[in-house]
Design an enzyme around this catalytic site. Structure first.
Site, PDB file in Angstrom:
ATOM      1  N   GLU A 102       0.854  -1.187  -0.002  1.00 54.45           N
ATOM      2  CA  GLU A 102       0.045   0.108   0.015  1.00 54.45           C
ATOM      3  C   GLU A 102       0.935   1.257  -0.050  1.00 54.45           C
ATOM      4  OE1 GLU A 102      -2.061  -2.767   2.734  1.00 54.45           O
ATOM      5  OE2 GLU A 102      -0.140  -2.702   2.077  1.00 54.45           O
ATOM      6  N   CYS A 135      -0.500   1.029   7.239  1.00 59.92           N
ATOM      7  CA  CYS A 135      -1.170   1.253   5.764  1.00 59.92           C
ATOM      8  C   CYS A 135      -2.393   1.759   5.985  1.00 59.92           C
ATOM      9  CB  CYS A 135      -1.088  -0.237   5.147  1.00 59.92           C
ATOM     10  SG  CYS A 135       0.698  -0.613   4.700  1.00 59.92           S
TER      11      CYS A 135
END
Length: 168
Positions: free
Chosen positions: A55, A86
Site C-alpha cells: 500500500e 497502511c
C-alpha cells in the site's frame, strides 16, 4: 466481471510478484478515473525496509502521478486487509475507497482488530468493501505460508543433520 474484480485481479498480479521474491504475497493498485495510477507489492525483506508494504509503495507512486499527496476520488485495491501503518496512510492520503480481498484477523486494521479506515473520530473516513475475490487472495497467502513452513522444516532438519555429523 465487475470493476472491483478487475482491479483486484491486478492487485493479485502484484501479490504474485512478491511471492516470486519470497515475500508475503500482498499486492495493491490505486485507481483514478478507471486508470491504475499506482501499483505496489510487499518488499519488506527484499528492501530491508519496514515501510516497503504494498500500500505504501502504491500510494507513493499514485501521489507522484497525481502530483499531490491527496488521493481524493481514488480507490485502493489490496489483497490483504491493511495493517495499522497502511490503514493510517490510506486515511492520511484521503483515499476515497478501499477494496479488500482477504481479511487479516491477526493484524488487520480495516475491520478485524481495529477499523482505522472508518473511524468517525478522524477528519477523513474511507468507504470500505471487503471480500472481493477473497478466496483467490486467501489461497495465495495460504499457499505461501504452507511452502514457507515446509522450507523452514527442511532447513531446521538440515541444521540438525549438520550438527550431528560434526559431533561424530
Amino acid at each position: 466481471m465487475t470493476q472491483d474484480e478487475k482491479y483486484m485481479k491486478e492487485a493479485i498480479r502484484q501479490a504474485k510478484k512478491a511471492y516470486a521474491l519470497g515475500e508475503v504475497p500482498i499486492g495493491c493498485v490505486i485507481v483514478y478515473q478507471d486508470k491504475i495510477i499506482g501499483r505496489g507489492y510487499n518488499r519488506r525483506n527484499t528492501d530491508k525496509n519496514t515501510l516497503a508494504h504494498a500500500e505504501i509503495t502504491a500510494i507513493n507512486k499514485a501521489s507522484r502521478k497525481m502530483k499531490d499527496w491527496r488521493l481524493e476520488e481514488c480507490t485502493l485495491y489490496v489483497t490483504l486487509e491493511p495493517c495499522q501503518m497502511c490503514a493510517g496512510a490510506i486515511v492520511q492520503a484521503r483515499i476515497t475507497e478501499t477494496v479488500i480481498g482477504a481479511m487479516n484477523p491477526k493484524a488487520g486494521c480495516g475491520g478485524s482488530i481495529l477499523n482505522i479506515l472508518e473511524m468517525p473520530e478522524f477528519n477523513h473516513q474511507v468507504v470500505v468493501r471487503r471480500g472481493i475475490l477473497e478466496e483467490e487472495c486467501t489461497c495465495l497467502l495460504k499457499s505461501f505460508f504452507k511452502e514457507l513452513r515446509e522450507r523452514n522444516r527442511i532447513e531446521k532438519q538440515m541444521r540438525r543433520n549438520s550438527i550431528s555429523q560434526s559431533e561424530n
